[in-house]
Design an enzyme around this catalytic site. Sequence first.
Site, mmCIF file in Angstrom:
data_model
loop_
_atom_site.group_PDB
_atom_site.id
_atom_site.type_symbol
_atom_site.label_atom_id
_atom_site.label_comp_id
_atom_site.label_asym_id
_atom_site.label_seq_id
_atom_site.Cartn_x
_atom_site.Cartn_y
_atom_site.Cartn_z
ATOM 1 N N GLU A 180 1.193 -1.239 -0.410
ATOM 2 C CA GLU A 180 0.044 -0.446 -0.015
ATOM 3 C C GLU A 180 0.470 0.872 -0.220
ATOM 4 O O GLU A 180 0.725 2.594 -0.584
ATOM 5 C CB GLU A 180 -0.803 -0.129 1.184
ATOM 6 C CG GLU A 180 -2.298 1.297 1.366
ATOM 7 C CD GLU A 180 -3.176 0.851 2.400
ATOM 8 O OE1 GLU A 180 -3.309 -0.209 2.351
ATOM 9 O OE2 GLU A 180 -2.811 1.515 3.204
ATOM 10 N N ARG A 232 -8.741 -0.981 2.715
ATOM 11 C CA ARG A 232 -8.553 -2.104 2.208
ATOM 12 C C ARG A 232 -9.577 -2.533 1.151
ATOM 13 O O ARG A 232 -9.637 -2.676 -0.063
ATOM 14 C CB ARG A 232 -7.200 -3.180 2.932
ATOM 15 C CG ARG A 232 -5.851 -2.299 2.857
ATOM 16 C CD ARG A 232 -4.948 -3.380 3.568
ATOM 17 N NE ARG A 232 -3.818 -2.218 3.695
ATOM 18 C CZ ARG A 232 -2.398 -3.370 4.277
ATOM 19 N NH1 ARG A 232 -2.794 -4.458 5.532
ATOM 20 N NH2 ARG A 232 -1.916 -2.842 4.201
#
Length: 563
Positions: A247, A278
């Site tokens: 990420e 997410r």
Amino acid sequence: MQISERFEYDVAIMGAGLAGMSAAVKMAEDHPDLKVAVLTKVHPVRSHSGAAQGGINAAVARDDKWEDHYYDTLKGGWFLGDQDAVRVLTEQAPNAIYELDRWGTSFSRSADGNYAQRPFGGQRRNRTCYVQDITGHALLTTLFEQVTKRGVDVFWEWFVFSIVSDGKDFYGFLAFDLKTGKIGFFSAKAGLVATGGAGRVFGQSSNALINTGDGMALAWRAGVPLKDMEFFQTHPTGIPNGILITEGARGEGGYLVNKHGERFMEKYAPQFMELAPRDLVARSIHTEIVEGRGFDDGCVRLDLRHLGKEKLTQRLPQIREIAMYFAGVDPIDDPIPVRPTVHYTMGGVDVNTDCATPVRGLFAAGEAACVSVHGANRLGGNSLLETVVFGIRAAAMIPKSLGEKKEAPASLIEAEMANFNALFDGEATESVPALRTEMEKTMVAGLGIKRDAAGMKKGLTDIEAVRARFSGVRVANRNLTFNMEAFRAIELGCMLDIAYACAFASVAREESRGSHYHLDFPKMDNARFLKHSLVTREDGNKLHLDHLDVTIVDTKPLDQITY
Ligand SMILES: Cc1cc2nc3c(=O)[nH]c(=O)nc-3n(C[C@H](O)[C@H](O)[C@H](O)COP(=O)(O)OP(=O)(O)OC[C@H]3O[C@@H](n4cnc5c(N)ncnc54)[C@H](O)[C@@H]3O)c2cc1C
């Protein structure tokens, strides 16, 4: 096969990832009088924590505060996190960073010498401290140095196959040494389960092959409930074989496009875009792909080209290598093909905020545990944090709990050894690889990123059937030295328990929350389901489900989550 050696410890730790080793280091520092052993089925620095790339969260910046981190974590977890536990996590986060720094971690720094921090999903500040894109590796090697320096006994390549307990008290671990084939009983006043996640039950996943949920399953068999097992996180950006693109790549400014070149996150999270939590980004990518806006390879693209060669090679060198070697593209010149990949186990061994399970003397920490800090969806950077904060907390709590050592009843050990020996007795009627493939397919089909009632019920029935067939598994090689056949068979038994508990808890949750997206009940339902699920075993194979209220301290849960 028989026990060939008996070891005596005050505390035995199962797992040498960041949770197990933080606990060991802190205990060795603060309680040098205690005899502590760490057991791990691989060498400590091959534990899966080493794969963590992006970073570890803490409100260490002058303009940040733990209360904001607390709220972001609660909201990111759809308010299923227990507020007392989330408070411990976020309030203790800066201290965890300072401890790691003191132990020798070479955190990346900004020009003024403070910790460099990058943005991660679902957080309103740049809160993620990092070491380039090798944060987990840097932390793991730091802690291994400390464990070695402090003379903690580490038993590596020892596979724990049983937690010996009568359901009330913990007595020790049974394990075999892969290198010599020796079986040992590690008797201890307290045990800590720190065995990491179980992402491999879904097959293709960002998790290492060793992430098979052994500690969760063994604790379950020893009488501890498994909590919130319906919540398995899917990470938005894996390359086609499942390896992760952190990420942190989106944190550094990378963006997602579909085959029409559209930055589709505008539709799903207009404010946070690629830095939404997410679960939301993963579902958005999934929707683009199933509605025909993915590329022919079944992926969307993560574009990092605009970051430029210098930033990419300085901040994301490992990501560049992964993309080049495993996806065949150099992100300096081409966007990376990505699609969601199973990543993290939010549920796990039921523990309170002191890391204690309901079995006296048995504790758990890290991804194997569910102290309930992530709720229904974990924010990136909060897991490394959990391992260190609760590893350190376990090291403070366990010594306070120690009483006199209790001798393990011989009948208990005999029963555990009989179960183990049964694996080597007679001819196999089932094959481990075939059952494992069946389990993986069943989990993906019935309990994947979007679920419905019929699919989950079929998943439950099918997993129950595969689990029943496990009784036909036998290990042909009767010599335990480097016996990978036994290793894989025991792991499969554990994974089937986890898969079964996951399917069982999922069917009952008639709402959508975080990673549990239920097509028949697309809304979050606080009135019925602001609750944890607890799955226990009755008479070995029957399961029992309880619900437990989420601990609310000071923050009213929202009724819907938007970004
Ligand atoms: C690719 C990837 C990237 C990630 N990046 C980040 C990130 O940037 N930030 C973040 O916060 N989180 C990240 N995570 C999540 C985070 O890395 C993990 O949740 C965390 O490292 C788990 O640590 P742990 O100590 O609980 O377990 P692990 O590190 O998985 O260690 C488990 C230990 O248990 C041992 N063990 C297991 N079974 C047995 C057995 N039967 N007998 C003996 N020993 C056993 C293993 O040998 C190992 O030593 C990432 C996860 C993945 C998969």
